[in-house]
Design an enzyme around this catalytic site. Sequence first.
Site, PDB file in Angstrom:
ATOM      1  N   ARG A 198       0.750  -0.952  -0.081  1.00 46.29           N
ATOM      2  CA  ARG A 198       0.097  -0.148   0.085  1.00 46.29           C
ATOM      3  C   ARG A 198       0.872   1.215   0.090  1.00 46.29           C
ATOM      4  O   ARG A 198       1.683   1.460   0.840  1.00 46.29           O
ATOM      5  CB  ARG A 198      -0.986   0.048   1.083  1.00 46.29           C
ATOM      6  CG  ARG A 198      -1.614   1.215   1.389  1.00 46.29           C
ATOM      7  CD  ARG A 198      -2.905   1.308   0.486  1.00 46.29           C
ATOM      8  NE  ARG A 198      -3.863   2.211   0.649  1.00 46.29           N
ATOM      9  CZ  ARG A 198      -4.846   2.637  -0.199  1.00 46.29           C
ATOM     10  NH1 ARG A 198      -4.973   1.857  -1.128  1.00 46.29           N
ATOM     11  NH2 ARG A 198      -5.694   3.545   0.199  1.00 46.29           N
ATOM     12  N   GLU A 209     -10.678 -19.755  29.438  1.00 48.43           N
ATOM     13  CA  GLU A 209      -9.517 -20.271  30.278  1.00 48.43           C
ATOM     14  C   GLU A 209      -9.181 -19.150  31.438  1.00 48.43           C
ATOM     15  O   GLU A 209      -7.837 -19.097  31.626  1.00 48.43           O
ATOM     16  CB  GLU A 209      -8.485 -20.636  29.681  1.00 48.43           C
ATOM     17  CG  GLU A 209      -8.769 -22.182  28.908  1.00 48.43           C
ATOM     18  CD  GLU A 209      -7.757 -23.243  28.769  1.00 48.43           C
ATOM     19  OE1 GLU A 209      -6.689 -23.196  29.602  1.00 48.43           O
ATOM     20  OE2 GLU A 209      -7.608 -23.935  27.809  1.00 48.43           O
TER      21      GLU A 209
HETATM   22  C1  LIG Z   1     -16.428 -18.724  23.545  1.00 50.15           C
HETATM   23  C2  LIG Z   1     -16.239 -19.066  24.806  1.00 50.15           C
HETATM   24  C3  LIG Z   1     -15.895 -20.189  25.136  1.00 50.15           C
HETATM   25  C4  LIG Z   1     -15.616 -20.857  26.560  1.00 50.15           C
HETATM   26  N1  LIG Z   1     -15.293 -22.165  26.742  1.00 50.15           N
HETATM   27  C5  LIG Z   1     -15.742 -22.494  28.064  1.00 50.15           C
HETATM   28  C6  LIG Z   1     -15.476 -23.824  28.369  1.00 50.15           C
HETATM   29  O1  LIG Z   1     -15.166 -24.824  27.547  1.00 50.15           O
HETATM   30  N2  LIG Z   1     -15.519 -24.445  29.691  1.00 50.15           N
HETATM   31  C7  LIG Z   1     -15.968 -23.572  30.678  1.00 50.15           C
HETATM   32  O2  LIG Z   1     -15.911 -24.288  31.991  1.00 50.15           O
HETATM   33  N3  LIG Z   1     -16.052 -22.299  30.386  1.00 50.15           N
HETATM   34  C8  LIG Z   1     -15.935 -21.924  29.157  1.00 50.15           C
HETATM   35  N4  LIG Z   1     -15.972 -20.399  29.052  1.00 50.15           N
HETATM   36  C9  LIG Z   1     -16.503 -19.673  30.130  1.00 50.15           C
HETATM   37  C10 LIG Z   1     -15.227 -18.624  30.266  1.00 50.15           C
HETATM   38  O3  LIG Z   1     -13.973 -19.291  30.905  1.00 50.15           O
HETATM   39  C11 LIG Z   1     -15.759 -17.414  31.177  1.00 50.15           C
HETATM   40  O4  LIG Z   1     -16.640 -16.740  30.524  1.00 50.15           O
HETATM   41  C12 LIG Z   1     -14.557 -16.833  32.044  1.00 50.15           C
HETATM   42  O5  LIG Z   1     -13.836 -17.320  32.790  1.00 50.15           O
HETATM   43  C13 LIG Z   1     -15.306 -15.537  32.513  1.00 50.15           C
HETATM   44  O6  LIG Z   1     -16.363 -15.695  33.221  1.00 50.15           O
HETATM   45  P1  LIG Z   1     -17.752 -14.831  33.163  1.00 50.15           P
HETATM   46  O7  LIG Z   1     -18.104 -15.013  31.818  1.00 50.15           O
HETATM   47  O8  LIG Z   1     -18.804 -15.309  34.242  1.00 50.15           O
HETATM   48  O9  LIG Z   1     -17.333 -13.478  33.444  1.00 50.15           O
HETATM   49  P2  LIG Z   1     -17.355 -12.785  35.120  1.00 50.15           P
HETATM   50  O10 LIG Z   1     -16.585 -13.819  35.831  1.00 50.15           O
HETATM   51  O11 LIG Z   1     -18.667 -12.403  35.555  1.00 50.15           O
HETATM   52  O12 LIG Z   1     -16.519 -11.405  34.830  1.00 50.15           O
HETATM   53  C14 LIG Z   1     -16.797 -10.393  34.403  1.00 50.15           C
HETATM   54  C15 LIG Z   1     -15.772  -9.357  34.181  1.00 50.15           C
HETATM   55  O13 LIG Z   1     -15.384  -9.046  35.527  1.00 50.15           O
HETATM   56  C16 LIG Z   1     -14.044  -9.157  35.710  1.00 50.15           C
HETATM   57  N5  LIG Z   1     -13.543  -9.893  36.865  1.00 50.15           N
HETATM   58  C17 LIG Z   1     -14.241 -10.849  37.854  1.00 50.15           C
HETATM   59  N6  LIG Z   1     -13.620 -11.050  38.802  1.00 50.15           N
HETATM   60  C18 LIG Z   1     -12.647 -10.202  38.975  1.00 50.15           C
HETATM   61  C19 LIG Z   1     -11.650 -10.226  40.054  1.00 50.15           C
HETATM   62  N7  LIG Z   1     -11.528 -10.936  41.137  1.00 50.15           N
HETATM   63  N8  LIG Z   1     -10.616  -9.110  39.807  1.00 50.15           N
HETATM   64  C20 LIG Z   1     -10.760  -8.423  38.560  1.00 50.15           C
HETATM   65  N9  LIG Z   1     -11.685  -8.592  37.633  1.00 50.15           N
HETATM   66  C21 LIG Z   1     -12.625  -9.420  37.675  1.00 50.15           C
HETATM   67  C22 LIG Z   1     -13.382 -10.467  34.669  1.00 50.15           C
HETATM   68  O14 LIG Z   1     -12.224 -10.260  34.250  1.00 50.15           O
HETATM   69  C23 LIG Z   1     -14.558  -9.904  33.386  1.00 50.15           C
HETATM   70  O15 LIG Z   1     -13.807  -8.662  32.981  1.00 50.15           O
HETATM   71  C24 LIG Z   1     -16.153 -20.156  27.582  1.00 50.15           C
HETATM   72  C25 LIG Z   1     -16.524 -18.649  27.292  1.00 50.15           C
HETATM   73  C26 LIG Z   1     -16.478 -18.066  26.034  1.00 50.15           C
HETATM   74  C27 LIG Z   1     -17.126 -16.881  25.960  1.00 50.15           C
END
Ligand SMILES: Cc1cc2nc3c(=O)[nH]c(=O)nc-3n(C[C@H](O)[C@H](O)[C@H](O)COP(=O)(O)OP(=O)(O)OC[C@H]3O[C@@H](n4cnc5c(N)ncnc54)[C@H](O)[C@@H]3O)c2cc1C
Length: 387
Positions: free
Chosen positions: A268, A363
């Site tokens: 580009r 994870e």
């Molecule tokens: C596409 C996809 C695939 C997945 N695959 C799997 C799977 O195969 N098996 C499985 O078991 N799970 C799986 N997950 C789940 C994933 O591991 C969780 O979504 C993730 O751990 C976050 O949990 P939550 O979505 O409940 O967010 P929450 O725990 O509600 O967190 C929300 C926000 O708050 C922040 N937060 C929370 N607690 C704290 C703290 N103590 N300090 C600072 N910040 C904090 C988090 O970082 C995040 O930004 C998957 C998720 C997705 C979207």
Amino acid sequence: MVDFLLTDEQREFQQLARQFAAREIKPFAAKHDETGEFPREICKKAWEAGLMNTHIPEEYGGLGLGSFEGGLIAEEIAAGCTGIGTAMEANNLAEAPVILAGTDEQKKKYLQPMTEELIFAAYGVTEPGAGSDVASMKTTAKKVGNEYILNGQKMWITNAGVAHWYYVLAVTDPGKGHKGMSAFIVPRETEGLTVGKKEQNMGQRASDTRSITFDDVKIPAANLLGAEGDGFKISMGAFDHTRPLVSCAAVGLARSAMEAALQYSLERQTFGTPIFNHQAVNFMIADMAKDIDAARLLCWRSAWMIDKGLRNTKEAAMAKAFAADTAMKVATDAVQIFGGYGYSKEYPVEKLMRDAKIFQIYEGTSQIQRVIIGKQLLAEMKVPARV
Ligand SMILES: Cc1cc2nc3c(=O)[nH]c(=O)nc-3n(C[C@H](O)[C@H](O)[C@H](O)COP(=O)(O)OP(=O)(O)OC[C@H]3O[C@@H](n4cnc5c(N)ncnc54)[C@H](O)[C@@H]3O)c2cc1C
């Protein structure tokens, strides 16, 4: 002695995965992203090529490779497409607890068949109301005679729709917090188990994410992994083995984004010269290269440590946080370097930016990795964390 040279065997796996990604994954990545179709045929070919389930021990028919070799493969596959890569690699996460805590009988029953045919499994810990805060999950497993009866729901489970069995964490003793949780292997074809619809995700759309509901699901007591109360430890211990791999996948995505940005910046032209010649652009690419290398080194160290039997919880969290954040930044900067074209589906980098985001969430989120690093630092100093 520190040695960054790969062995002949490691190099062969890396090459095999690189060629596989170029031939069997990359050309089909856009189609799977568009349709969300699960890449079963690609997984079948990867399984036949020996690129799946690589850490199942040799005595159960597997290759018995370490996290380091798994990471080399994960980076190459991810450079092709992380949606297809996640579909392939999710088995590792479900298998890890069984490798770590399973009996000989459980390994023969659930791991060995995965080396004999293409079988998927899934890791079920997250719930609608509990992700980062695993200890607040609600799914229960009640022992009745020689069975456990499971009730509750898991959410966001990768490969839930195609899995033959699930690794499931459930509460067996509600009064004991995370020490009252136990781990189970739950076969898919069990009465009372229902799998939800495929989630329509932002990125990594080839992978399959669904909920699982347990409504009086009865499983034999023989499907308990380890002892009652070991579940939380087993679930978290598995991450020490798999976080290096998922971090390597983030490196693979970042590498793809950087290669695309570099190539584009040489083609580009603006103001009479390739945009690479503008320092603002080539500094962005230099930063990409530097961060990708740093991320890879963190990944390699954390994988090397666990393969040597060293505790790597902090180092795996560092690798995961840094590699995930690097993938997101590099992909976003790659879109910037493509300018308006970067925003279009006609060019590869917008997909990479959407795909990169999940590395900062699954994870363990990037915030939770930092929580783990902080806790480990205090533990190393032997200073009690304030509650
Ligand atoms: C596409 C996809 C695939 C997945 N695959 C799997 C799977 O195969 N098996 C499985 O078991 N799970 C799986 N997950 C789940 C994933 O591991 C969780 O979504 C993730 O751990 C976050 O949990 P939550 O979505 O409940 O967010 P929450 O725990 O509600 O967190 C929300 C926000 O708050 C922040 N937060 C929370 N607690 C704290 C703290 N103590 N300090 C600072 N910040 C904090 C988090 O970082 C995040 O930004 C998957 C998720 C997705 C979207």
